[in-house]
Structures are given as C-alpha cells and as structure tokens.
Motif scaffolding. Structure first.
Motif, mmCIF file in Angstrom:
data_model
loop_
_atom_site.group_PDB
_atom_site.id
_atom_site.type_symbol
_atom_site.label_atom_id
_atom_site.label_comp_id
_atom_site.label_asym_id
_atom_site.label_seq_id
_atom_site.Cartn_x
_atom_site.Cartn_y
_atom_site.Cartn_z
ATOM 1 N N LYS A 106 -19.404 82.762 -11.925
ATOM 2 C CA LYS A 106 -19.075 81.375 -12.237
ATOM 3 C C LYS A 106 -18.266 81.240 -13.530
ATOM 4 N N LEU A 107 -17.934 82.375 -14.154
ATOM 5 C CA LEU A 107 -17.289 82.339 -15.462
ATOM 6 C C LEU A 107 -15.766 82.218 -15.328
ATOM 7 N N ASN A 108 -15.304 81.034 -14.987
ATOM 8 C CA ASN A 108 -13.871 80.768 -14.966
ATOM 9 C C ASN A 108 -13.426 80.263 -16.342
ATOM 10 N N TYR A 109 -12.179 79.866 -16.451
ATOM 11 C CA TYR A 109 -11.648 79.421 -17.750
ATOM 12 C C TYR A 109 -12.438 78.228 -18.300
ATOM 13 N N LYS A 110 -12.705 77.262 -17.453
ATOM 14 C CA LYS A 110 -13.416 76.064 -17.894
ATOM 15 C C LYS A 110 -14.814 76.402 -18.392
ATOM 16 N N ALA A 111 -15.504 77.309 -17.700
ATOM 17 C CA ALA A 111 -16.862 77.678 -18.106
ATOM 18 C C ALA A 111 -16.854 78.396 -19.453
ATOM 19 N N PRO A 136 3.966 90.129 -12.064
ATOM 20 C CA PRO A 136 3.902 88.661 -11.953
ATOM 21 C C PRO A 136 2.515 88.138 -11.589
ATOM 22 N N ASP A 137 1.671 88.994 -11.006
ATOM 23 C CA ASP A 137 0.342 88.558 -10.562
ATOM 24 C C ASP A 137 -0.760 88.847 -11.572
ATOM 25 N N GLN A 138 -0.428 89.465 -12.701
ATOM 26 C CA GLN A 138 -1.431 89.746 -13.723
ATOM 27 C C GLN A 138 -1.917 88.428 -14.335
ATOM 28 N N ALA A 139 -3.209 88.369 -14.621
ATOM 29 C CA ALA A 139 -3.807 87.144 -15.167
ATOM 30 C C ALA A 139 -3.245 86.829 -16.545
ATOM 31 N N ILE A 140 -3.011 85.559 -16.791
ATOM 32 C CA ILE A 140 -2.615 85.083 -18.115
ATOM 33 C C ILE A 140 -3.799 84.311 -18.688
ATOM 34 N N GLY A 141 -4.316 84.805 -19.812
ATOM 35 C CA GLY A 141 -5.525 84.202 -20.365
ATOM 36 C C GLY A 141 -6.739 84.554 -19.527
ATOM 37 N N TRP A 142 -7.844 83.872 -19.801
ATOM 38 C CA TRP A 142 -9.067 84.160 -19.051
ATOM 39 C C TRP A 142 -9.039 83.430 -17.708
ATOM 40 N N ASN A 143 -8.384 84.042 -16.756
ATOM 41 C CA ASN A 143 -8.320 83.530 -15.386
ATOM 42 C C ASN A 143 -8.554 84.702 -14.434
ATOM 43 N N PRO A 144 -9.772 85.234 -14.418
ATOM 44 C CA PRO A 144 -10.049 86.445 -13.648
ATOM 45 C C PRO A 144 -10.066 86.203 -12.146
ATOM 46 N N ASP A 145 -9.707 87.251 -11.414
ATOM 47 C CA ASP A 145 -9.863 87.280 -9.964
ATOM 48 C C ASP A 145 -11.123 88.095 -9.691
ATOM 49 N N LEU A 146 -12.155 87.448 -9.158
ATOM 50 C CA LEU A 146 -13.430 88.128 -8.945
ATOM 51 C C LEU A 146 -13.294 89.335 -8.033
ATOM 52 N N ASN A 147 -12.336 89.297 -7.134
ATOM 53 C CA ASN A 147 -12.144 90.409 -6.207
ATOM 54 C C ASN A 147 -11.683 91.684 -6.905
#
Length: 304
Positions: free
Chosen positions: A156-161, A222-233
């Motif tokens: 549940k740890l997305n950017y907003k969290a 181009p698909d690398q995360a920018i900031g804390w925006n993880p892909d759980l997969n």
C-alpha cells in the motif's frame, strides 16, 4: 502481485494440501503457525489471495491505509493496542492475558517483555528471516528505540502514502518533540533531531534522486520510476533499495544489488545504457545502477 508460495506456506496452517505448489493459507490468525506475525499483517490490511471475500472480525479493526505507527501519533492508538484489538477479535472469547503471554514467549520474548517491546525490537528481524530478506511489512524508524517507528504494508506504500507518513504522521511526532524540547524535557532535543533527520531522508526518497532512486534492470530507461512511484510487480528487492540506502529500516535486510548470474539478451543502447560500455554490448546483469530524474525525463521526452 507475485508471491513465493514456499515462504507463505511457512506461516500458514496446513490442510490436507501440503505441497509448496498449492495455496494453503487464508489469513486465519488462530490456525497460523506464527499467529503474531499474521496478526500484524492483518492489522496493516494485508490480504492473502485465498482469504475469503467476506470480512471477518479482524478486518473490522484493521488499518485501511496499511500504515500504523508504533507510538501514538495524530490521536491514533499505538501499534501494540491496534494489534491487541485484532488478536482479541480473532480469538474472541478464548482470548486472555495468559494466551498473550504464550504468544509472546513463542515469538522469542523474554520474561517481562511486552507486545510493544516485541514490535519495536524483534518483529522486523523475525519478519525478514521468515521471508528470506524479502519483507512485505517495513519497519521505518528514526534510529531511537524510544523514538518514531512505523509499520507499513509495502503493498500500500504508494507516493501518497509515503507523503502522508513523512508530513502527517512524522510531522505530528516532530511537533510533539518540539513542544517537549521547548519545555526542556530531558532528551527531547535528541529525539527532535532524530525525527527531523528521518523526515529529510523520506523527502529524499520521495524525490528519488540518486542514491535514493528505484532502478529496475530489465525496464527500459523511459519506464524507470521517477521519485517514489514503485511498480509492485518489480518485487521487494528492487523497490526497497532507497530505504536501505537512506538507512531508515529497523534492520537492514540481507539483500544484494550486485550482478545477477547469466547474460542479458541484446538490448538497445538508448533504452538500456547500463548494458553497454562505449559501443560494446556487455550484457552483464547489473543492479547497482543509479539514474537521475533528468536522465529519465529526457528519455521519456525523447520517446514521445
């Protein structure tokens, strides 16, 4: 979301199906081999895929945001109290202080240790061992045993969290430390400094500049995360790196970001520059790579 069945089976209660290729656990606290660990996961609203859709008593008192602070902040009860509520809901009339004592003893607690002690000092180490250094519950702290600590459901740890943790929960703790320091409470200045240092680290993770960036070897630039925006997969190993780099975890999991075995298939130099050395395709499966947000943005803009 991907799972490693052999690990999950360790904390589940077995039915007639025992092979590691079959799913056997439904999140039942009472029947689990490690009830306290399952209860912590349930406090943080972690859901096993085989858990029935119908809500049970433990669901009713779980934290929906998957973020529970160990000390009391923002008017919310401490994690130990939240855990007690889930345990009491799960065991019902069978619950007692004697049962809590037995659970703590089974979890490695010495005489006199409380549920709060276990959460602060033992839980995360045990959790990392249970899941072979791939923890799905993260214990973030400021480095002080009496300081700020928070248990987080990584799923549940997305950017907003993380932003909520950084500025709301931790911000409330910092406000209290400032008040104590102003009142000349012994040790409050040290507690304030530790909490502020943690807040700055979390800000850096939110921004995601090296060395607090997420890097996933098999994803094009181009698909690398920018900031804390993880892909759980992408898995815990990839996404936990910023928190390890920032030294914000209660214990550092035994995770390596060295080269993986094998060779990478031929990749485009513009999208996968880490596989290249000059004009030569090396193909080493490197993981200890750091990319700036500017590099990622430039690649994205170029891909449009």
């Amino acid at each position: 979301m991907s799972f490693q069945l052999p690990l999950w089976c360790q904390i589940g209660s077995y039915s007639t199906y025992r092979t590691v290729s079959q799913w056997v656990f439904t999140g039942n606290i009472v029947r689990a081999n490690y009830p306290l660990h399952v209860a912590v996961a349930r406090v943080l609203s972690f859901r096993w895929p085989e858990k029935p859709n119908e809500a049970d008593a433990a669901d009713a008192v779980a934290d929906k945001d998957g973020l529970v602070c160990i000390p009391a902040v923002r008017g919310e009860p401490p994690a130990s109290q939240r855990l007690l509520e889930v345990l009491h809901a799960a065991y019902g009339k069978k619950w007692s202080n004697a049962m809590l004592h037995d659970l703590l003893t089974d979890a490695g607690c010495k005489a006199g240790m409380s549920l709060d002690d276990w959460l602060r000092n033992l839980f995360f180490d045990q959790h990392c061992k249970l899941f072979h250094a791939r923890p799905f519950i993260w214990h973030i702290w400021d480095g002080r045993k009496d300081g700020f600590s928070c248990l987080i459901n990584y799923h549940k740890l997305n950017y907003k969290a993380l932003e909520n943790l950084t500025y709301s929960h931790l911000g409330d703790w910092i406000k209290a430390q400032k008040a104590d320091a102003k009142a000349n409470k012994v040790g409050a200045d040290l507690g304030l400094a530790a909490a502020q240092a943690l807040q700055e680290k979390l800000r850096l993770i939110l921004a995601g500049e090296p060395p607090y960036d997420i890097f996933v070897r098999w994803k094009p630039l181009p698909d690398q995360a920018i900031g804390w925006n993880p892909d759980l997969n992408d898995g815990v190993r990839m996404n936990i790196r910023p928190f390890v780099q920032a030294e914000t975890l209660r214990k550092t999991p035994n995770i390596k970001w060295t080269k993986d075995r094998g060779r990478e298939p031929d990749r485009d130099k513009d999208d996968y520059p880490w596989f290249w050395k000059g004009k030569e395709f090396i193909g080493d499966r490197v993981n200890d790579v750091h990319l700036t947000n500017a590099e990622k943005l430039a690649s994205r803009n170029g891909a449009k």
